[in-house]
Structure formats: C-alpha cells, structure tokens
Motif scaffolding. Structure first.
Motif, mmCIF file in Angstrom:
data_model
loop_
_atom_site.group_PDB
_atom_site.id
_atom_site.type_symbol
_atom_site.label_atom_id
_atom_site.label_comp_id
_atom_site.label_asym_id
_atom_site.label_seq_id
_atom_site.Cartn_x
_atom_site.Cartn_y
_atom_site.Cartn_z
ATOM 1 N N TYR A 78 46.273 100.737 90.776
ATOM 2 C CA TYR A 78 46.344 99.018 90.145
ATOM 3 C C TYR A 78 45.837 99.394 88.764
ATOM 4 O O TYR A 78 44.068 100.763 88.964
ATOM 5 C CB TYR A 78 45.049 98.719 91.311
ATOM 6 N N GLN A 79 46.633 99.174 87.690
ATOM 7 C CA GLN A 79 45.736 99.625 87.066
ATOM 8 C C GLN A 79 46.212 98.657 85.543
ATOM 9 O O GLN A 79 46.709 98.563 84.523
ATOM 10 C CB GLN A 79 47.059 100.657 85.830
ATOM 11 N N SER A 145 52.858 91.375 88.465
ATOM 12 C CA SER A 145 52.930 92.091 86.471
ATOM 13 C C SER A 145 51.115 92.363 86.179
ATOM 14 O O SER A 145 51.133 92.864 85.591
ATOM 15 C CB SER A 145 53.867 91.319 85.716
ATOM 16 N N GLY A 146 50.624 91.388 86.756
ATOM 17 C CA GLY A 146 49.141 91.716 85.796
ATOM 18 C C GLY A 146 48.447 92.627 86.023
ATOM 19 O O GLY A 146 47.042 93.032 85.939
ATOM 20 N N HIS A 147 49.000 93.863 87.506
ATOM 21 C CA HIS A 147 48.376 94.512 87.812
ATOM 22 C C HIS A 147 48.231 95.670 86.762
ATOM 23 O O HIS A 147 48.027 97.271 87.815
ATOM 24 C CB HIS A 147 48.261 94.477 89.265
ATOM 25 N N SER A 152 56.517 98.039 80.080
ATOM 26 C CA SER A 152 57.528 97.756 81.094
ATOM 27 C C SER A 152 57.217 97.988 82.254
ATOM 28 O O SER A 152 57.798 97.641 82.866
ATOM 29 C CB SER A 152 57.508 100.232 80.265
ATOM 30 N N SER A 153 55.634 98.640 82.507
ATOM 31 C CA SER A 153 54.986 98.889 83.672
ATOM 32 C C SER A 153 55.533 97.204 84.540
ATOM 33 O O SER A 153 55.240 97.002 85.261
ATOM 34 C CB SER A 153 53.570 99.103 84.191
ATOM 35 N N ARG A 154 55.176 95.873 83.685
ATOM 36 C CA ARG A 154 55.018 94.683 84.122
ATOM 37 C C ARG A 154 56.450 94.917 84.406
ATOM 38 O O ARG A 154 56.808 93.531 85.326
ATOM 39 C CB ARG A 154 54.588 93.341 83.009
ATOM 40 N N THR A 155 57.877 94.621 83.048
ATOM 41 C CA THR A 155 58.927 94.625 83.216
ATOM 42 C C THR A 155 59.470 94.784 84.800
ATOM 43 O O THR A 155 60.410 93.969 85.774
ATOM 44 C CB THR A 155 59.901 94.462 82.039
ATOM 45 N N ALA A 156 59.362 96.296 85.228
ATOM 46 C CA ALA A 156 59.492 96.812 86.259
ATOM 47 C C ALA A 156 59.722 96.355 87.601
ATOM 48 O O ALA A 156 60.001 95.711 88.915
ATOM 49 C CB ALA A 156 58.845 98.123 86.912
ATOM 50 N N THR A 157 57.950 94.913 87.421
ATOM 51 C CA THR A 157 57.816 94.748 88.794
ATOM 52 C C THR A 157 58.714 93.515 89.558
ATOM 53 O O THR A 157 58.313 92.911 89.989
ATOM 54 C CB THR A 157 56.178 93.715 88.561
#
Length: 275
Positions: A78-79, A145-147, A152-157
């Motif tokens: 969680y970030q 994605s909001g976590h 890039s990390s949001r796109t991966a979700t």
C-alpha cells in the motif's frame, strides 16, 4: 533489415510485463509479509501465478483462475499518492502459453504483431468485450490504482487479470470508501503495509458464461508499525450489497474458510496478529 526494425519496434512496445511463474516465493515474494503468500486453501483447479510487471519493474502479484477468468487475489504494498487514473486496459499473453512474450499488453498489439485472435486470447482469460454492456456491474479492481504513487504502478493495475465483475453501487460506494478512507485511517503510523485482496467465486457468470461473478469481495492488510509491532485487519462485502463488514484478520480467515469449504485459510504469515 526489416526483421531488425520489427524487433526494435516490438521491444519498444513490450513495456509491460506480466510473468506467469511457477511460484510467488521464487519470483516476486516482496509483495507478501515475510515473503509468505496465502496458503493453498484458496487455489483454484486451474491456477496461474502472475508477477505483474510493467516497464521492467514488478508492481504486484496475482493468483489467477484460468477457468473462471477472474483473479483469486492480488497482493501488493500500500503506497498511495496523487495521480491520474489510467485509461488503457491490458491483458496477459502468457496465459495462452509460455512461448508468448512476458508481456502485459493491449489486445490490439497482440492482434497486430502476433496475429492473436480474440478467441485465442479469451480461452484462458477475460477480454474487453466480456465487460461490455453490463447492467448493474462494472470492472472492479482488486488492487486499486489509487493505492499506488506513480503513473507506471497505476497503469499496471489496469490488467484485466486484476479485475472482477463488481456490483456498481458497491464499487462506487462502500468499497470505494474502504479503499480511500478507511485504509488511510488504519495505516496511520504504519511503516509498511502489505495487502491481499480477493474475490470468492460465485454461482453466476457474465459474458455468456465466460466470466464468473464473485459472491464476495474481500481485503486484508498487515501493517508493520516497527520491528516488534504489527497490526492487521480485514473486510468482506457481498457482491450485491453496498455494505462492507470490518473484521479482524482472524475473523476474515474464518469466514473465507467457511465460504471456500476447504482447509483453514491463512492469508499472512503467523506473525500478523489475528485479533
């Protein structure tokens, strides 16, 4: 020269990677507290272990049910952080076979460069057309994605292997409140928070029987306050009601054990408190 140009073009396109692996422990254990995934009590008959990778970096892990075409659970750190919501949906080519690239990619790219048909792709996973024209349901993220704190990390979700058919009122209401508000309150003072969020298979399907509609959505968290102190909790929601029940980790594991009707469910290493 033409072959070389094609290889260069494809290497530029293959930014997202979602590796199908033999185990999380050997490939992407960092998303699990004490590098310990949930036990086998949740595993489906036809599983796939996916280390979700984008732009040469792992962002989370997903246990996927190939037969029901939904994730069993996704695990991540969680970030949360500011950012825009992505719009591009991705799929997992390696679910068709390990001879395909380790690539989280758009459907049209697979069609254009690998001559993959929708029928081929859809044999082992959900595709975009499965989620068209839904009534009362929408594409619900397990790992939201909001976590995550960057684009890039949001796109991966936004991989369809991280998506389930979720009641639209629940997704936009009580579940969203848990993701955005309750999680923020509960993680105050946490140095690191491990999350495992999942879906219990139900008896109904969408897309003419292709994609299972879960009966329940659940989430669990194990928070490291410091080296000697940890906190944990869980929530569960029926996937046709706009209500979320807050539980201890132990209570959630007992509920899941009952719903799955198999062995005792353990979501985290034993050092995460159950009470």
């Amino acid at each position: 020269m033409l072959v070389l140009l094609l290889q260069i073009t494809l290497s530029c396109l293959w930014l997202g990677r979602g590796e199908v692996v033999t185990s999380f422990e050997s490939s992407c254990p960092q998303f699990f507290f004490r590098e310990t995934p949930p036990n086998e009590a949740l595993e489906p008959e036809n599983p796939a272990w996916i280390c979700q990778r984008y732009k040469n970096q792992y962002y989370f892990a997903t246990l996927y049910d190939r037969s029901r075409r939904i994730p069993v659970y996704s695990a991540y750190l969680y970030q949360p952080g500011p950012g825009t919501r992505p719009k591009t949906w991705l799929v997992e080519p390696q679910l068709m076979g390990l001879s395909y690239p380790k690539t989280m990619e758009r459907e049209w790219t697979l069609s254009k460069y690998f001559n993959v048909t929708s029928e081929q792709l859809g044999e082992s996973q959900a595709i975009l057309r499965d989620y068209k024209n839904l009534t009362g349901l929408n594409r619900g993220h397990l790992n939201p994605s909001g976590h995550h704190s960057d684009s890039s990390s949001r796109t991966a979700t936004f991989s369809l292997t991280n998506i389930v058919p979720q009641d639209e009122k629940l997704n936009g209401g009580a579940w969203n409140n848990y993701e955005q508000q309750t999680m923020m309150r509960r993680t105050v003072g946490c140095n690191k928070t491990y999350v495992v969020v999942g879906a219990v298979p139900g008896n109904n399907y969408i897309a003419k029987g292709r994609v299972n509609k879960p009966s329940h959505i659940w989430s669990s968290a194990c928070c490291e306050v410091d080296q000697n102190h940890r906190e944990a909790w869980g929530v569960i929601a029926e996937n046709d009601k706009n209500e979320v029940q807050l539980l201890t980790l132990g209570e959630l594991e007992e509920v899941l054990t009952h719903l799955y009707g198999r062995d005792q469910v353990y979501l985290f290493d034993s050092d995460c408190p159950r009470e």
